[in-house]
Motif scaffolding. Structure first.
Motif, mmCIF file in Angstrom:
data_model
loop_
_atom_site.group_PDB
_atom_site.id
_atom_site.type_symbol
_atom_site.label_atom_id
_atom_site.label_comp_id
_atom_site.label_asym_id
_atom_site.label_seq_id
_atom_site.Cartn_x
_atom_site.Cartn_y
_atom_site.Cartn_z
ATOM 1 N N PHE A 1 -45.633 79.088 -34.812
ATOM 2 C CA PHE A 1 -46.449 78.344 -35.766
ATOM 3 C C PHE A 1 -46.995 77.078 -35.118
ATOM 4 C CE2 PHE A 1 -43.293 80.686 -38.245
ATOM 5 C CZ PHE A 1 -44.117 81.376 -39.127
ATOM 6 N N ARG A 2 -48.201 76.730 -35.518
ATOM 7 C CA ARG A 2 -48.785 75.475 -35.049
ATOM 8 C C ARG A 2 -48.234 74.282 -35.817
ATOM 9 N NH1 ARG A 2 -51.103 73.165 -31.468
ATOM 10 N NH2 ARG A 2 -52.842 72.315 -32.675
ATOM 11 N N LEU A 3 -47.801 74.531 -37.046
ATOM 12 C CA LEU A 3 -47.251 73.449 -37.864
ATOM 13 C C LEU A 3 -46.198 74.039 -38.794
ATOM 14 C CD1 LEU A 3 -47.496 70.414 -38.792
ATOM 15 C CD2 LEU A 3 -49.008 71.252 -40.608
ATOM 16 N N VAL A 4 -45.086 73.319 -38.944
ATOM 17 C CA VAL A 4 -44.084 73.644 -39.959
ATOM 18 C C VAL A 4 -44.061 72.494 -40.957
ATOM 19 C CG1 VAL A 4 -41.653 74.053 -40.454
ATOM 20 C CG2 VAL A 4 -42.688 75.007 -38.377
ATOM 21 N N THR A 5 -44.286 72.806 -42.223
ATOM 22 C CA THR A 5 -44.231 71.799 -43.271
ATOM 23 C C THR A 5 -42.957 71.971 -44.088
ATOM 24 O OG1 THR A 5 -45.449 73.164 -44.882
ATOM 25 C CG2 THR A 5 -46.747 71.751 -43.424
ATOM 26 N N ILE A 6 -42.404 70.849 -44.519
ATOM 27 C CA ILE A 6 -41.228 70.836 -45.381
ATOM 28 C C ILE A 6 -41.481 69.780 -46.447
ATOM 29 C CG2 ILE A 6 -38.733 70.497 -45.549
ATOM 30 C CD1 ILE A 6 -38.536 71.180 -42.564
ATOM 31 N N GLY A 7 -41.556 70.180 -47.692
ATOM 32 C CA GLY A 7 -41.861 69.261 -48.777
ATOM 33 C C GLY A 7 -40.657 68.978 -49.654
ATOM 34 N N ARG A 8 -40.200 67.741 -49.643
ATOM 35 C CA ARG A 8 -39.088 67.310 -50.492
ATOM 36 C C ARG A 8 -37.843 68.197 -50.331
ATOM 37 N NH1 ARG A 8 -43.291 67.643 -54.792
ATOM 38 N NH2 ARG A 8 -44.214 65.579 -55.094
ATOM 39 N N PHE B 1 -42.992 66.218 -45.841
ATOM 40 C CA PHE B 1 -43.708 65.605 -46.962
ATOM 41 C C PHE B 1 -42.713 65.115 -48.007
ATOM 42 C CE2 PHE B 1 -46.957 68.096 -44.993
ATOM 43 C CZ PHE B 1 -48.180 67.540 -45.346
ATOM 44 N N ASP B 2 -43.064 64.007 -48.645
ATOM 45 C CA ASP B 2 -42.193 63.457 -49.685
ATOM 46 C C ASP B 2 -43.016 62.520 -50.561
ATOM 47 O OD1 ASP B 2 -39.885 62.981 -51.127
ATOM 48 O OD2 ASP B 2 -38.681 62.513 -49.365
ATOM 49 N N ASP B 3 -42.379 62.021 -51.614
ATOM 50 C CA ASP B 3 -42.995 60.975 -52.419
ATOM 51 C C ASP B 3 -42.006 59.838 -52.600
ATOM 52 O OD1 ASP B 3 -41.221 61.987 -54.364
ATOM 53 O OD2 ASP B 3 -42.776 63.178 -55.308
ATOM 54 N N GLU B 4 -42.543 58.662 -52.836
ATOM 55 C CA GLU B 4 -41.721 57.472 -53.002
ATOM 56 C C GLU B 4 -42.320 56.633 -54.117
ATOM 57 O OE1 GLU B 4 -41.006 53.675 -50.202
ATOM 58 O OE2 GLU B 4 -40.117 55.517 -49.426
ATOM 59 N N PHE B 5 -41.445 56.097 -54.966
ATOM 60 C CA PHE B 5 -41.903 55.322 -56.112
ATOM 61 C C PHE B 5 -41.627 53.847 -55.862
ATOM 62 C CE2 PHE B 5 -40.732 59.550 -57.510
ATOM 63 C CZ PHE B 5 -41.853 59.942 -58.235
ATOM 64 N N PRO B 6 -42.654 53.026 -55.640
ATOM 65 C CA PRO B 6 -42.427 51.603 -55.386
ATOM 66 C C PRO B 6 -41.731 50.929 -56.561
ATOM 67 C CG PRO B 6 -44.694 52.234 -54.878
ATOM 68 C CD PRO B 6 -44.081 53.393 -55.596
ATOM 69 N N ASN B 7 -40.970 49.889 -56.236
ATOM 70 C CA ASN B 7 -40.313 49.096 -57.272
ATOM 71 C C ASN B 7 -41.376 48.254 -57.967
ATOM 72 O OD1 ASN B 7 -38.523 47.757 -58.879
ATOM 73 N ND2 ASN B 7 -37.752 46.409 -57.258
ATOM 74 N N SER B 8 -41.874 48.758 -59.086
ATOM 75 C CA SER B 8 -42.980 48.115 -59.787
ATOM 76 C C SER B 8 -42.785 48.311 -61.282
ATOM 77 C CB SER B 8 -44.318 48.732 -59.338
ATOM 78 O OG SER B 8 -45.391 48.240 -60.113
ATOM 79 N N VAL B 9 -43.317 47.392 -62.070
ATOM 80 C CA VAL B 9 -43.157 47.481 -63.522
ATOM 81 C C VAL B 9 -43.711 48.792 -64.071
ATOM 82 C CG1 VAL B 9 -45.335 46.282 -64.008
ATOM 83 C CG2 VAL B 9 -43.475 46.236 -65.711
ATOM 84 N N GLU B 10 -44.745 49.332 -63.413
ATOM 85 C CA GLU B 10 -45.297 50.597 -63.888
ATOM 86 C C GLU B 10 -44.288 51.740 -63.805
ATOM 87 O OE1 GLU B 10 -48.839 48.174 -62.485
ATOM 88 O OE2 GLU B 10 -46.809 48.626 -61.748
ATOM 89 N N ASN B 11 -43.372 51.647 -62.850
ATOM 90 C CA ASN B 11 -42.398 52.718 -62.643
ATOM 91 C C ASN B 11 -41.069 52.464 -63.370
ATOM 92 O OD1 ASN B 11 -44.059 54.331 -61.039
ATOM 93 N ND2 ASN B 11 -43.439 53.312 -59.154
ATOM 94 N N ARG B 12 -41.094 51.624 -64.389
ATOM 95 C CA ARG B 12 -39.859 51.334 -65.124
ATOM 96 C C ARG B 12 -39.309 52.582 -65.809
ATOM 97 N NH1 ARG B 12 -42.180 48.094 -70.418
ATOM 98 N NH2 ARG B 12 -43.959 49.461 -70.793
#
Length: 267
Positions: free
Chosen positions: A108-115, A142-153
């Motif tokens: 494979f040219r690329l291996v992806t792993i999500g979360r 690949f992943d996601d991250e939630f910043p420490n912000s009032v919107e993410n309460r």
């Protein structure tokens, strides 16, 4: 590579439908950036390991890549096959895991792993993938991250309720909380793929209570399968906590969608 005793190949049995619906997808601009950084061209082979319902496999297939998707959960494989068929995308879906990679696949040219990298024996997985990644190829976590912000309460409220239902005592969360735990970057720097760079985009979207409840149900620690007969009580407690935060049931989510790209020292 035999799986460890705590490996649960069907951990996400009850989450296939809610995962696809309520987890954040990876933005097209992030997919494009990773394709550019990895030097991919149409027709190049991509392995999506721990593919789930296809949040990475489908976008890479849309970009013209020859995608092979591997997941240990039959319901996830079925969901991905159905989604690929509906989108008229030629994704090859195989049962397997990082502990039992399907024989005869690659290179494979690329291996992806999500979360999913945290579910694996990371060092051994990378060694196995080294035999499957073509010269000049790469890994992309690949992943996601939630910043420490009032919107993410809302996320803080979810974590608080989940803690009362034992989420923090799950083996993978306890491992990550251990002072000697190594980051993905640390593991990769001592692997066959030590040349690292990142790509990320920030997204914002509005959420309802139903979106947050669905997201919680997609998490292994608060899924219907994990909670069993406590699932209804958990949902009621979560809805109550969210109502206290926002009586109108409207929330905002801010997240960084990111990819960690790893290459060999010689490119």
């Amino acid at each position: 590579m035999p799986p460890p005793s705590h490996f649960q190949p069907r951990r996400f049995r009850s989450t296939a439908a809610v995962y696809a619906r309520f987890r954040l997808g990876y933005p097209d601009r992030l997919i494009r950036r990773v394709i550019a950084l990895a030097g991919l061209e149409r027709g190049d082979s991509v392995l999506d390991l721990g593919a789930g319902p296809g949040l990475l496999a489908l976008p890479f297939a849309r970009k013209g890549m020859a995608v092979t998707a591997v997941d240990p959960e039959p319901e996830m494989c079925e969901a991905l096959e159905n989604a690929a068929k509906q989108a008229h995308l030629p994704v090859r879906v195989l049962a397997g895991s990082s502990f039992e990679l399907p024989p005869g696949i690659g290179p494979f040219r690329l291996v992806t792993i999500g979360r999913a990298f945290h579910w694996m024996d990371r060092a051994e997985t990378v060694k196995a993938l080294d035999r499957m990644v073509a010269p000049g190829g790469a890994l992309a976590l690949f992943d996601d991250e939630f910043p420490n912000s009032v919107e993410n309460r809302w996320r803080t409220a979810l974590d608080t309720v989940a803690h009362r239902y034992g989420a923090d005592s799950s083996p993978h969360r306890m491992e990550r909380a251990d002072p000697v735990h190594r980051s993905h970057e640390s593991v990769l720097l001592e692997s066959p793929f030590p040349v690292l760079e990142t790509a990320g985009v920030i997204v914002r979207r509005e959420l309802t209570v139903e979106d947050i409840v669905g997201y919680a149900q997609s998490l292994s620690v608060t899924s219907a399968q994990t909670l069993g007969e406590r699932a209804a009580a958990f949902e009621a407690d979560l809805r109550q906590a969210l109502a206290e935060l926002s009586p109108d049931g409207q929330f905002v989510q801010i997240a960084e969608m990111k990819a960690l790209i790893a290459r060999r020292q010689n490119g």
